[in-house]
Design a protein around this motif. Structure first.
Motif, PDB file in Angstrom:
ATOM      1  N   PHE A  63      33.952  30.415  36.523  1.00  0.00           N
ATOM      2  CA  PHE A  63      33.947  31.629  37.409  1.00  0.00           C
ATOM      3  C   PHE A  63      35.375  31.609  37.683  1.00  0.00           C
ATOM      4  O   PHE A  63      36.010  30.915  38.379  1.00  0.00           O
TER       5      PHE A  63
ATOM      6  N   GLY B 200      37.829  33.002  39.477  1.00  0.00           N
ATOM      7  CA  GLY B 200      37.761  33.643  40.779  1.00  0.00           C
ATOM      8  C   GLY B 200      39.383  33.507  41.602  1.00  0.00           C
ATOM      9  O   GLY B 200      39.334  34.121  42.634  1.00  0.00           O
TER      10      GLY B 200
ATOM     11  N   THR C  11      30.848  30.493  45.892  1.00  0.00           N
ATOM     12  CA  THR C  11      30.345  30.536  44.683  1.00  0.00           C
ATOM     13  C   THR C  11      30.077  28.820  44.126  1.00  0.00           C
ATOM     14  O   THR C  11      28.900  28.668  43.551  1.00  0.00           O
TER      15      THR C  11
ATOM     16  N   VAL D  97      28.447  38.375  46.872  1.00  0.00           N
ATOM     17  CA  VAL D  97      29.204  38.486  45.775  1.00  0.00           C
ATOM     18  C   VAL D  97      28.777  37.023  44.801  1.00  0.00           C
ATOM     19  O   VAL D  97      28.653  37.206  43.742  1.00  0.00           O
TER      20      VAL D  97
ATOM     21  N   SER E 235      37.386  43.808  40.637  1.00  0.00           N
ATOM     22  CA  SER E 235      37.297  44.246  42.157  1.00  0.00           C
ATOM     23  C   SER E 235      36.902  45.679  41.980  1.00  0.00           C
ATOM     24  O   SER E 235      36.847  46.517  40.943  1.00  0.00           O
TER      25      SER E 235
ATOM     26  N   LYS F  54      43.484  44.125  38.362  1.00  0.00           N
ATOM     27  CA  LYS F  54      42.512  44.008  38.395  1.00  0.00           C
ATOM     28  C   LYS F  54      41.769  45.039  37.175  1.00  0.00           C
ATOM     29  O   LYS F  54      40.698  44.869  36.730  1.00  0.00           O
TER      30      LYS F  54
ATOM     31  N   VAL G 100      27.555  36.646  40.939  1.00  0.00           N
ATOM     32  CA  VAL G 100      28.195  35.684  39.747  1.00  0.00           C
ATOM     33  C   VAL G 100      27.178  34.789  39.206  1.00  0.00           C
ATOM     34  O   VAL G 100      26.931  34.697  38.122  1.00  0.00           O
TER      35      VAL G 100
ATOM     36  N   THR H 166      30.589  36.960  51.355  1.00  0.00           N
ATOM     37  CA  THR H 166      30.796  36.134  50.108  1.00  0.00           C
ATOM     38  C   THR H 166      29.329  35.623  49.481  1.00  0.00           C
ATOM     39  O   THR H 166      29.451  35.576  48.253  1.00  0.00           O
TER      40      THR H 166
ATOM     41  N   ILE I  18      35.140  33.965  48.165  1.00  0.00           N
ATOM     42  CA  ILE I  18      34.180  34.021  47.417  1.00  0.00           C
ATOM     43  C   ILE I  18      33.916  32.794  46.439  1.00  0.00           C
ATOM     44  O   ILE I  18      32.955  32.376  46.199  1.00  0.00           O
TER      45      ILE I  18
ATOM     46  N   CYS J  37      32.733  42.674  40.390  1.00  0.00           N
ATOM     47  CA  CYS J  37      33.812  43.754  41.144  1.00  0.00           C
ATOM     48  C   CYS J  37      33.337  43.923  42.552  1.00  0.00           C
ATOM     49  O   CYS J  37      32.543  44.913  43.044  1.00  0.00           O
TER      50      CYS J  37
ATOM     51  N   ASN K 250      34.331  36.695  35.418  1.00  0.00           N
ATOM     52  CA  ASN K 250      35.792  37.065  35.782  1.00  0.00           C
ATOM     53  C   ASN K 250      35.609  38.003  37.064  1.00  0.00           C
ATOM     54  O   ASN K 250      34.943  38.695  37.382  1.00  0.00           O
ATOM     55  N   CYS K 251      36.685  37.825  38.155  1.00  0.00           N
ATOM     56  CA  CYS K 251      36.432  38.301  39.465  1.00  0.00           C
ATOM     57  C   CYS K 251      37.546  39.741  39.215  1.00  0.00           C
ATOM     58  O   CYS K 251      38.715  39.554  39.387  1.00  0.00           O
TER      59      CYS K 251
END
Length: 247
Positions: A86, A88, A21, A218, A141, A158, A222, A215, A17, A183, A138-139
């Motif tokens: 980000f 990640g 990104t 997602v 889930s 998470k 972002v 990816t 991801i 998430c 923020n990454c």
């Protein structure tokens, strides 16, 4: 070109991801710092630079505060500012609570939660000094929101990202700094590709949409949260999960 003349830091940018990104940020005009422990980050940066995009690689261990401070400082030295982060970088772990070794628990929390905290902390310090706000994604889930029997440490980390995101968003909203989380559900990455086909089919079956995510799907979420398109959104989690948490 939503990020023309902007500067973005992407941790975990050497693969998955994070790599996608970083590419999308660069394609939309940003100067991008690809921060990762893996030297593959240099290959990612070189490939993007060959296309005329502006990126650089910085080897960074997000669990070490001095390295995060250096990452932000070198970003400012090179590009003059930090507009978007980000966060990640993360790791997976497995096992119910009674079977998780303490070192696995501590490492999972250290990377997935403490690492996000440190990157938020020092990106925010820089954004406050700049005085014109910024964006953080923020990454999280799906396991920021729902439990699963065998992910005790991962879900805890998470879930922590979810509440860190909300608390930080409230603290800095008046300063023009927006903080959100993306998430993902189960995403088709190299990690998934290495699993037994039966397990992959089980994972697919947990997503009502009938497939795993990509990816790119997602990464687009972002960039939405980091852009002015989301100018009235802060403290939220955007689930990119094919319906996983709706079941």
């Amino acid at each position: 070109m939503r990020f023309q003349n902007k500067v973005a830091i992407v941790t975990g940018g050497a693969g998955g991801i994070g790599e996608t990104t970083a590419r999308l940020f660069a394609e939309e005009g940003a100067s991008v710092v690809i921060a990762d422990l893996s030297g593959k980050g240099q290959d990612v940066s070189d490939a993007l630079n060959e296309r005329g995009l502006e990126t650089c690689y910085m080897r960074t261990d997000v669990t070490k505060e001095e390295e995060v401070i250096r990452m932000v400082k070198q970003t400012v030295q090179r590009y003059g500012r930090v507009d978007s982060l980000f966060a990640g970088a993360g790791i997976a772990s497995d096992g119910p609570a009674d079977q998780v070794d303490l070192d696995v628990w501590e490492r999972t929390i250290e990377v997935n939660l403490t690492g996000v905290f440190l990157c938020n902390k020092h990106a925010i310090k820089q954004m406050l000094m700049q005085g014109y706000g910024g964006t953080i994604v923020n990454c999280g889930s799906v396991h920021s929101h729902v439990g699963k029997a065998r992910v005790a440490a991962y879900a805890a980390s998470k879930g922590g990202v979810e509440m860190l995101t909300k608390s930080t968003a409230v603290a800095y909203a008046s300063k023009g700094i927006r903080v959100n989380a993306v998430c993902p559900g189960y995403i088709h990455t190299n990690l998934i590709s290495g699993l037994d086909e039966r397990i992959v089919n089980v994972l697919i079956g947990q997503h009502p949409i009938g497939r795993l995510g990509t990816t790119e799907e997602v990464a687009k979420a972002v960039l939405f949260l980091a852009s002015d398109d989301a100018s009235f959104i802060t403290g939220t989690s955007l689930l990119v999960d094919g319906g996983y948490t709706a079941v």
